[in-house]
Write a protein that holds these residues in place. Sequence first.
Motif, PDB file in Angstrom:
ATOM      1  N   TYR A 186      26.641  51.480 123.484  1.00  0.00           N
ATOM      2  CA  TYR A 186      27.490  52.186 124.439  1.00  0.00           C
ATOM      3  C   TYR A 186      28.906  51.847 124.041  1.00  0.00           C
ATOM      4  O   TYR A 186      29.241  50.674 123.853  1.00  0.00           O
ATOM      5  N   PHE A 187      29.769  52.868 123.924  1.00  0.00           N
ATOM      6  CA  PHE A 187      31.066  52.657 123.306  1.00  0.00           C
ATOM      7  C   PHE A 187      32.145  53.447 124.027  1.00  0.00           C
ATOM      8  O   PHE A 187      31.973  54.631 124.310  1.00  0.00           O
ATOM      9  N   ILE A 188      33.247  52.776 124.338  1.00  0.00           N
ATOM     10  CA  ILE A 188      34.455  53.440 124.822  1.00  0.00           C
ATOM     11  C   ILE A 188      35.578  53.025 123.881  1.00  0.00           C
ATOM     12  O   ILE A 188      35.909  51.844 123.787  1.00  0.00           O
ATOM     13  N   ASP A 189      36.131  53.997 123.169  1.00  0.00           N
ATOM     14  CA  ASP A 189      37.193  53.749 122.203  1.00  0.00           C
ATOM     15  C   ASP A 189      38.549  53.989 122.875  1.00  0.00           C
ATOM     16  O   ASP A 189      38.813  55.098 123.346  1.00  0.00           O
ATOM     17  N   PRO A 190      39.416  52.988 122.898  1.00  0.00           N
ATOM     18  CA  PRO A 190      40.712  53.184 123.548  1.00  0.00           C
ATOM     19  C   PRO A 190      41.656  54.094 122.750  1.00  0.00           C
ATOM     20  O   PRO A 190      42.627  54.589 123.281  1.00  0.00           O
ATOM     21  N   HIS A 191      41.360  54.329 121.473  1.00  0.00           N
ATOM     22  CA  HIS A 191      42.196  55.178 120.620  1.00  0.00           C
ATOM     23  C   HIS A 191      41.310  56.174 119.871  1.00  0.00           C
ATOM     24  O   HIS A 191      41.212  56.129 118.643  1.00  0.00           O
ATOM     25  N   GLU A 236      37.288  61.952 122.891  1.00  0.00           N
ATOM     26  CA  GLU A 236      37.650  61.165 124.060  1.00  0.00           C
ATOM     27  C   GLU A 236      36.435  60.944 124.956  1.00  0.00           C
ATOM     28  O   GLU A 236      35.526  61.761 125.002  1.00  0.00           O
ATOM     29  N   GLY A 237      36.451  59.834 125.679  1.00  0.00           N
ATOM     30  CA  GLY A 237      35.395  59.524 126.632  1.00  0.00           C
ATOM     31  C   GLY A 237      34.305  58.676 126.026  1.00  0.00           C
ATOM     32  O   GLY A 237      34.164  58.562 124.809  1.00  0.00           O
ATOM     33  N   PRO A 238      33.502  58.057 126.890  1.00  0.00           N
ATOM     34  CA  PRO A 238      32.444  57.163 126.405  1.00  0.00           C
ATOM     35  C   PRO A 238      31.355  57.904 125.646  1.00  0.00           C
ATOM     36  O   PRO A 238      31.113  59.092 125.870  1.00  0.00           O
ATOM     37  N   GLU A 239      30.719  57.162 124.746  1.00  0.00           N
ATOM     38  CA  GLU A 239      29.590  57.698 123.984  1.00  0.00           C
ATOM     39  C   GLU A 239      28.475  56.671 123.953  1.00  0.00           C
ATOM     40  O   GLU A 239      28.699  55.483 124.157  1.00  0.00           O
ATOM     41  N   ARG A 240      27.281  57.168 123.707  1.00  0.00           N
ATOM     42  CA  ARG A 240      26.111  56.278 123.673  1.00  0.00           C
ATOM     43  C   ARG A 240      25.126  56.809 122.650  1.00  0.00           C
ATOM     44  O   ARG A 240      25.170  57.971 122.258  1.00  0.00           O
ATOM     45  N   GLY A 241      24.237  55.921 122.243  1.00  0.00           N
ATOM     46  CA  GLY A 241      23.220  56.334 121.286  1.00  0.00           C
ATOM     47  C   GLY A 241      22.675  55.158 120.511  1.00  0.00           C
ATOM     48  O   GLY A 241      22.552  54.044 121.035  1.00  0.00           O
ATOM     49  N   GLU A 301      31.415  46.193 134.535  1.00  0.00           N
ATOM     50  CA  GLU A 301      32.754  46.401 135.089  1.00  0.00           C
ATOM     51  C   GLU A 301      33.413  47.590 134.403  1.00  0.00           C
ATOM     52  O   GLU A 301      33.190  47.843 133.220  1.00  0.00           O
ATOM     53  N   THR A 302      34.232  48.323 135.128  1.00  0.00           N
ATOM     54  CA  THR A 302      34.978  49.436 134.563  1.00  0.00           C
ATOM     55  C   THR A 302      35.928  48.910 133.491  1.00  0.00           C
ATOM     56  O   THR A 302      36.574  47.884 133.677  1.00  0.00           O
ATOM     57  N   ALA A 303      35.989  49.638 132.364  1.00  0.00           N
ATOM     58  CA  ALA A 303      36.839  49.193 131.265  1.00  0.00           C
ATOM     59  C   ALA A 303      37.425  50.400 130.538  1.00  0.00           C
ATOM     60  O   ALA A 303      36.818  51.469 130.503  1.00  0.00           O
ATOM     61  N   ASP A 304      38.599  50.202 129.944  1.00  0.00           N
ATOM     62  CA  ASP A 304      39.208  51.230 129.105  1.00  0.00           C
ATOM     63  C   ASP A 304      38.683  51.144 127.682  1.00  0.00           C
ATOM     64  O   ASP A 304      38.828  52.074 126.895  1.00  0.00           O
ATOM     65  N   SER A 305      38.086  50.003 127.353  1.00  0.00           N
ATOM     66  CA  SER A 305      37.536  49.762 126.029  1.00  0.00           C
ATOM     67  C   SER A 305      36.252  48.965 126.197  1.00  0.00           C
ATOM     68  O   SER A 305      36.226  48.000 126.960  1.00  0.00           O
TER      69      SER A 305
END
Length: 178
Positions: free
Chosen positions: A18-23, A29-34, A168-172
Amino acid sequence: MLYAFGFETVGVVVGDLYFIDPHPEPGQEGPERGVRLEVRLLARQELHGSIYSAQPIVIDQPVWRADLLESVDTAPGSFDRTHHHPRFVGWEPGKRQFEQAMSGDPVAFVGAQLEDLPALLERARLDPSSVPEADVEALRGTIPEILDTTRRLLDRVWAGELARPPAETADSARVGWL
């Protein structure tokens, strides 16, 4: 969850992500999973005890990476962010490479890449002769098991069991072994 398939000098590791890239790159844009799969070099370390002690094993230098990812907001199986990294500079992957064949059937694409380990090594700018032919053949013989593991992990991601967001909610965020 992490699975490892090890041969003499080469290994394949597969895990959920599960990945959220800040840049992010534009359009990513937005979270990705796989599921992420990497071909890695393996290294044995010195024993830390008697001849009966556990063997320290290092899953070392990355060679190639396949990211069977999709944005969290799409239906399971969209593979809208599926890509691969044919080369690393040290531990850092090169740019994401998107290919039509990979988006159409990512598991088959991964199998085709693993089938030709010498070519994979060349694209990564590594000397194919540094890997014994026995590893090349052993990997070829294990591809069905690797692909089955990849499919089972994808099924569990789509069922919501794996590749879950951080508590927890995170930007990254990067949740997973790989």
